[in-house]
Design a protein around this motif. Sequence first.
Motif, PDB file in Angstrom:
ATOM      1  N   SER A 258       0.850  -1.191   0.000  1.00  0.00           N
ATOM      2  CA  SER A 258       0.000   0.000   0.000  1.00  0.00           C
ATOM      3  C   SER A 258       0.883   1.237   0.000  1.00  0.00           C
ATOM      4  CB  SER A 258      -0.872  -0.003   1.265  1.00  0.00           C
ATOM      5  OG  SER A 258      -0.017  -0.038   2.400  1.00  0.00           O
ATOM      6  N   VAL A 259       0.275   2.358  -0.319  1.00  0.00           N
ATOM      7  CA  VAL A 259       0.966   3.647  -0.238  1.00  0.00           C
ATOM      8  C   VAL A 259       0.136   4.529   0.694  1.00  0.00           C
ATOM      9  CG1 VAL A 259       1.846   5.629  -1.509  1.00  0.00           C
ATOM     10  CG2 VAL A 259       1.818   3.370  -2.612  1.00  0.00           C
ATOM     11  N   LYS A 260       0.774   4.978   1.781  1.00  0.00           N
ATOM     12  CA  LYS A 260       0.051   5.775   2.782  1.00  0.00           C
ATOM     13  C   LYS A 260       0.809   7.044   3.112  1.00  0.00           C
ATOM     14  CE  LYS A 260      -2.353   1.949   4.870  1.00  0.00           C
ATOM     15  NZ  LYS A 260      -2.404   0.949   5.888  1.00  0.00           N
ATOM     16  N   ASP A 261       0.117   7.988   3.772  1.00  0.00           N
ATOM     17  CA  ASP A 261       0.801   9.193   4.240  1.00  0.00           C
ATOM     18  C   ASP A 261       1.277   8.975   5.682  1.00  0.00           C
ATOM     19  OD1 ASP A 261      -1.352   9.578   5.942  1.00  0.00           O
ATOM     20  OD2 ASP A 261      -2.253  11.169   4.736  1.00  0.00           O
ATOM     21  N   GLU A 262       1.886  10.004   6.263  1.00  0.00           N
ATOM     22  CA  GLU A 262       2.463   9.836   7.603  1.00  0.00           C
ATOM     23  C   GLU A 262       1.400   9.632   8.676  1.00  0.00           C
ATOM     24  OE1 GLU A 262       6.373  12.318   8.157  1.00  0.00           O
ATOM     25  OE2 GLU A 262       5.169  13.225   6.553  1.00  0.00           O
ATOM     26  N   ALA A 263       0.146   9.988   8.370  1.00  0.00           N
ATOM     27  CA  ALA A 263      -0.945   9.775   9.334  1.00  0.00           C
ATOM     28  C   ALA A 263      -1.606   8.414   9.118  1.00  0.00           C
ATOM     29  CB  ALA A 263      -1.977  10.893   9.196  1.00  0.00           C
ATOM     30  N   GLY A 264      -1.085   7.620   8.171  1.00  0.00           N
ATOM     31  CA  GLY A 264      -1.643   6.292   7.931  1.00  0.00           C
ATOM     32  C   GLY A 264      -2.813   6.287   6.963  1.00  0.00           C
ATOM     33  N   GLN A 265      -3.066   7.432   6.325  1.00  0.00           N
ATOM     34  CA  GLN A 265      -4.175   7.498   5.359  1.00  0.00           C
ATOM     35  C   GLN A 265      -3.697   7.051   3.976  1.00  0.00           C
ATOM     36  OE1 GLN A 265      -7.414   8.218   6.159  1.00  0.00           O
ATOM     37  NE2 GLN A 265      -6.465   8.105   8.197  1.00  0.00           N
ATOM     38  N   PRO A 266      -4.508   6.252   3.258  1.00  0.00           N
ATOM     39  CA  PRO A 266      -4.091   5.818   1.926  1.00  0.00           C
ATOM     40  C   PRO A 266      -3.920   7.003   0.970  1.00  0.00           C
ATOM     41  CG  PRO A 266      -6.345   5.092   2.427  1.00  0.00           C
ATOM     42  CD  PRO A 266      -5.809   5.715   3.671  1.00  0.00           C
ATOM     43  N   ILE A 267      -2.903   6.918   0.125  1.00  0.00           N
ATOM     44  CA  ILE A 267      -2.704   7.936  -0.923  1.00  0.00           C
ATOM     45  C   ILE A 267      -3.240   7.305  -2.204  1.00  0.00           C
ATOM     46  CG2 ILE A 267      -1.041   9.370  -2.137  1.00  0.00           C
ATOM     47  CD1 ILE A 267       0.788   9.196   0.291  1.00  0.00           C
ATOM     48  N   THR A 268      -4.454   7.669  -2.555  1.00  0.00           N
ATOM     49  CA  THR A 268      -5.154   6.924  -3.603  1.00  0.00           C
ATOM     50  C   THR A 268      -4.768   7.365  -5.014  1.00  0.00           C
ATOM     51  OG1 THR A 268      -6.983   8.447  -3.373  1.00  0.00           O
ATOM     52  CG2 THR A 268      -7.124   6.395  -2.117  1.00  0.00           C
ATOM     53  N   ASN A 269      -4.032   8.488  -5.107  1.00  0.00           N
ATOM     54  CA  ASN A 269      -3.630   8.919  -6.465  1.00  0.00           C
ATOM     55  C   ASN A 269      -2.169   8.571  -6.754  1.00  0.00           C
ATOM     56  OD1 ASN A 269      -2.435  10.702  -4.744  1.00  0.00           O
ATOM     57  ND2 ASN A 269      -2.833  12.531  -5.989  1.00  0.00           N
ATOM     58  N   ALA A 270      -1.574   7.651  -5.957  1.00  0.00           N
ATOM     59  CA  ALA A 270      -0.152   7.331  -6.157  1.00  0.00           C
ATOM     60  C   ALA A 270       0.031   6.469  -7.409  1.00  0.00           C
ATOM     61  CB  ALA A 270       0.380   6.586  -4.935  1.00  0.00           C
ATOM     62  N   THR A 271       1.160   6.710  -8.083  1.00  0.00           N
ATOM     63  CA  THR A 271       1.537   5.835  -9.193  1.00  0.00           C
ATOM     64  C   THR A 271       2.878   5.185  -8.858  1.00  0.00           C
ATOM     65  OG1 THR A 271       2.687   7.576 -10.383  1.00  0.00           O
ATOM     66  CG2 THR A 271       0.384   7.222 -10.960  1.00  0.00           C
ATOM     67  N   ILE A 272       3.057   3.981  -9.375  1.00  0.00           N
ATOM     68  CA  ILE A 272       4.283   3.221  -9.110  1.00  0.00           C
ATOM     69  C   ILE A 272       4.949   2.875 -10.435  1.00  0.00           C
ATOM     70  CG2 ILE A 272       5.186   1.033  -8.190  1.00  0.00           C
ATOM     71  CD1 ILE A 272       3.134   1.217  -5.969  1.00  0.00           C
TER      72      ILE A 272
END
Length: 286
Positions: A130-144
């Motif tokens: 998963s990709v999350k921010d520092e508060a543990g919220q998912p970053i839904t627009n991330a690309t890999i």
Amino acid sequence: MKNIHRDNLTAVVQHSFAGISDERTRHLLEQLVGHLHAFALQTKLTHDEWRAGLGFLHEAAHITTDSRSEFSLMSDVFGLSSLVDLMSSRPGTTPGSVLGPFHARGSPWMTTPVNLLADNPGEVVLLHGSVKDEAGQPITNATIDFWQNADNGLYWQQDPEQSQDNLRCQFKVDASGCFELLTIRPKPYSIPTDGPIGKLFRASGRSHWRPAHFHIIVEAAAYQTLVTELFDPEDPYLDSDAVFGVRQALVTAYQPQNNAADMARLGLSQPYLSAEFSVVLPLARA
Ligand code: BEZ
Ligand code: FE
């Protein structure tokens, strides 16, 4: 007439860059001159040693092409690339690691769950995370952006038998910030040793191997871009990476899986390994 002597040379050279309008560039050049001169003074650098150093750089230039930079390799094997990566990593977020020479822009876009297996031999691995921010919220627009070497240890650029899109792709995480990617277990890899860096390694008895790894770039609007790698904990070269890229947070266990329903969902007819990589991205600096 400017009387140049040992005690004013460094300051005079530094001042020669005073016309550079960008303050940061000027500062970097002044510091570079200061450190270069300090190195020569402290080591009492001789003419022969200075010439040998320039010879090393000439050899590096000679072997460098558009697709192979001995200078980037120099930065990697002297630990400079890793130092810059580590300085930009914020505690609590996923650390960066070396980009290496085999990233190519324009990998094919795919959709999670991604399947890169094609007809590659090798142990099947499901990389998920998963990709999350520092508060543990998912970053839904991330690309890999993902790439790795094949079972023979070679990247597609080194192996005419591989198609140019083998074992590389780009994709967006799903609506919960998660992803799945079916691929093969990467193999340890030797850095190029046919140039002056190779000579240096032979002279110093250093290992020229890199432990097996996946390469991953994670990007998302408003967040710092992360260039990193993921390592195999069972790799024999984990403690002697030629380019100092290994970090504890980037080593993930490969777990054997044989659940029939999961195998069916993934279109696999055999047990596989799974590895987890959960990324924490810091917000971009203002
Ligand atoms: C690599 O990961 O492929 C690599 C990284 C640094 C130097 C050479 C190769
Ligand atoms: Fe690599």
